[in-house]
Design an enzyme around this catalytic site. Structure first.
Site, PDB file in Angstrom:
ATOM      1  N   GLU A   1       0.809  -1.227   0.000  1.00  0.00           N
ATOM      2  CA  GLU A   1       0.000   0.000   0.000  1.00  0.00           C
ATOM      3  C   GLU A   1       0.841   1.276   0.000  1.00  0.00           C
ATOM      4  O   GLU A   1       0.663   2.160   0.839  1.00  0.00           O
ATOM      5  CB  GLU A   1      -0.971  -0.022   1.197  1.00  0.00           C
ATOM      6  CG  GLU A   1      -1.889  -1.233   1.169  1.00  0.00           C
ATOM      7  CD  GLU A   1      -2.892  -1.285   2.323  1.00  0.00           C
ATOM      8  OE1 GLU A   1      -2.842  -0.413   3.204  1.00  0.00           O
ATOM      9  OE2 GLU A   1      -3.724  -2.199   2.320  1.00  0.00           O
TER      10      GLU A   1
ATOM     11  N   ASN B   1       2.189  -4.759  -3.407  1.00  0.00           N
ATOM     12  CA  ASN B   1       0.819  -5.211  -3.146  1.00  0.00           C
ATOM     13  C   ASN B   1      -0.044  -4.015  -2.747  1.00  0.00           C
ATOM     14  O   ASN B   1       0.387  -3.165  -1.961  1.00  0.00           O
ATOM     15  CB  ASN B   1       0.893  -6.220  -1.975  1.00  0.00           C
ATOM     16  CG  ASN B   1      -0.383  -6.981  -1.712  1.00  0.00           C
ATOM     17  OD1 ASN B   1      -0.928  -7.612  -2.628  1.00  0.00           O
ATOM     18  ND2 ASN B   1      -0.878  -6.944  -0.478  1.00  0.00           N
TER      19      ASN B   1
ATOM     20  N   HIS C   1      -9.994  -6.245  -2.353  1.00  0.00           N
ATOM     21  CA  HIS C   1     -11.028  -6.054  -1.329  1.00  0.00           C
ATOM     22  C   HIS C   1     -12.169  -5.293  -2.001  1.00  0.00           C
ATOM     23  O   HIS C   1     -12.206  -4.060  -1.988  1.00  0.00           O
ATOM     24  CB  HIS C   1     -10.478  -5.270  -0.137  1.00  0.00           C
ATOM     25  CG  HIS C   1      -9.458  -6.024   0.651  1.00  0.00           C
ATOM     26  ND1 HIS C   1      -9.772  -7.178   1.340  1.00  0.00           N
ATOM     27  CD2 HIS C   1      -8.144  -5.812   0.852  1.00  0.00           C
ATOM     28  CE1 HIS C   1      -8.683  -7.632   1.947  1.00  0.00           C
ATOM     29  NE2 HIS C   1      -7.674  -6.830   1.660  1.00  0.00           N
TER      30      HIS C   1
ATOM     31  N   GLU D   1      -5.826 -10.861  -1.642  1.00  0.00           N
ATOM     32  CA  GLU D   1      -6.635 -10.691  -0.416  1.00  0.00           C
ATOM     33  C   GLU D   1      -8.123 -10.613  -0.749  1.00  0.00           C
ATOM     34  O   GLU D   1      -8.870  -9.818  -0.169  1.00  0.00           O
ATOM     35  CB  GLU D   1      -6.205  -9.417   0.348  1.00  0.00           C
ATOM     36  CG  GLU D   1      -4.722  -9.361   0.646  1.00  0.00           C
ATOM     37  CD  GLU D   1      -4.282  -8.165   1.497  1.00  0.00           C
ATOM     38  OE1 GLU D   1      -5.154  -7.474   2.065  1.00  0.00           O
ATOM     39  OE2 GLU D   1      -3.070  -7.947   1.587  1.00  0.00           O
TER      40      GLU D   1
ATOM     41  N   ASP E   1     -11.885 -10.460  -1.067  1.00  0.00           N
ATOM     42  CA  ASP E   1     -13.189 -10.594  -0.413  1.00  0.00           C
ATOM     43  C   ASP E   1     -14.135  -9.585  -1.069  1.00  0.00           C
ATOM     44  O   ASP E   1     -13.687  -8.619  -1.700  1.00  0.00           O
ATOM     45  CB  ASP E   1     -13.139 -10.462   1.123  1.00  0.00           C
ATOM     46  CG  ASP E   1     -12.412  -9.232   1.659  1.00  0.00           C
ATOM     47  OD1 ASP E   1     -12.280  -8.234   0.926  1.00  0.00           O
ATOM     48  OD2 ASP E   1     -11.999  -9.273   2.834  1.00  0.00           O
TER      49      ASP E   1
END
Ligand code: XIL
Length: 359
Positions: A169, A210, A246, A275, A277
């Site tokens: 990030e 990432n 996400h 990651e 979701d």
């Protein structure tokens, strides 16, 4: 205890399916090709492996004590990522004092179950220890702190993780560099330095950047595209780009996800969905769960469409253990299994996307 070894019958079926895929033939998934028993046995990871990909789920240390949850994680998936156990506050709680207990627990669990491990993460603006954030450091001091952290952690996990999220990030939404403690003190060169130090500590591990909101095209993913292109040109070691994914139903599906994955692959790096979701505003209804299922399928198909998209990791696999409700109050229901470890429509959509012969 399950290992990665597959029965010869499954291997043969997988090979046949792969060969048929290469020939462009329509083929029933290997799992359906024989007995119903084998159909039940094919896991998401088995299906992903037929495409040369892995299918994984993150796990946080306390969740390993939830035996039914840990058992299903160990059978359904081929890869895991520690949700918190390898972050800076866990691994170096005091300056120069390292604690690998949490990360090791997950590595040992993964080894026992035959799961590969992604390391997450060497450098991030969150979950830094207070000795680091509250100190005042000269550039030389901070550089040596960062180098020592990366070197010690990467060496400890050498041969135990196949990839590292080296920097997590590091960009803002508008494509400028995030002003984290490292940027403020060292300038943007800290990113190349971090990658080089990680490479020096483990010549074989795959090194990733990432971030979230980079699944589709836009200012933020453009910034990573430009950065990775420059790192490559400068011969800085960079092996992959992690798209956290996400996603949230209320914000729409990422714009041109497949094309976006492809352009990073074309730079000569791997891409991973790290990651995944897909949250929604609670309470969820059948329409939203159907849309969520469609999105899980779309993400999977986008990855399978690009040869260098190496695998997909869910950020936890069941609504029983998910970071969403605590972080986004009023939102949740983000994962393919519900609180009782029952399949939601998203699970079937994942299977369908993983058994499709074309994307
Ligand atoms: C989350 C964990 O899942 C939570 O348990 C923790 O409280 C906060 O961090 N992006 C990342 C992950 O890269 O490390 C974050 O994990 C989720 C967002």
């Amino acid at each position: 205890m399950r290992t990665r070894t597959r029965s010869p019958r499954v291997t043969a079926a997988a090979l046949a399916a792969s060969a048929a895929l290469l020939l462009g033939l329509t083929v029933a998934p290997a799992a359906d090709a024989a007995s119903p028993h084998r159909d039940r046995a094919a896991t998401l990871d088995d299906l992903a492996r037929q495409h040369g990909r892995y299918f994984g789920s993150a796990v946080d240390n306390p969740e390993l004590a939830d035996t039914p949850y840990a058992d299903l994680l160990g059978t359904e998936f081929g890869q895991t990522t520690p949700g918190n156990g390898m972050k800076w506050d866990a691994t170096e709680p005091r300056r120069g004092v390292f604690d690998f207990t949490a990360g090791d627990e997950i590595v040992n669990y993964a080894k026992a179950k035959g799961l590969k491990v992604r390391g997450h993460t060497l450098l991030w603006h969150n979950q830094l220890p207070s000795w680091l954030t509250s100190g005042t450091w000269t550039a030389d001091e901070l550089r040596s702190i960062l180098k020592n952290h990366i070197t010690k952690v990467v060496k400890h996990y050498r041969g135990k993780v196949f990839a590292w999220d080296v920097a997590n990030e590091i960009m803002n939404e508008d494509g400028t560099y995030r002003e984290n403690i490292f940027y403020k003190t060292l300038g943007p060169g800290y990113i190349a330095d971090a990658l080089r130090w990680a490479r020096a500590a483990d010549p074989r591990v795959k090194l990733y950047l990432n971030d979230y909101n980079v699944e589709g095209t836009g200012a933020k993913s453009d910034a990573y595209y430009t950065l990775i292109k420059r790192l490559k040109a400068d011969r800085v070691p960079i092996d992959g780009f992690g798209m956290q994914a996400h996603l949230a139903l209320q914000y729409g599906f990422p714009y041109q996800m497949r094309q976006n994955i492809q352009r990073f692959a074309d730079l000569g790096v791997d891409v991973a969905i790290t990651e995944l979701d897909i949250r929604m505003i609670l309470p969820s209804d059948a329409t939203e769960l159907a849309q969520q299922a469609d999105w899980y399928g779309q993400v999977t198909s986008a990855c399978l469409a690009v040869r260098r998209c190496v695998g997909i990791t869910l950020w936890g696999y069941s609504d029983r253990h998910s970071w969403i409700p605590a972080t986004f109050p009023g939102e949740g229901a983000a994962l393919p299994w519900d609180e009782n470890l029952r399949h939601k429509p998203a699970y079937d959509a994942l299977r369908k996307a993983l058994t499709a012969t074309t994307s």
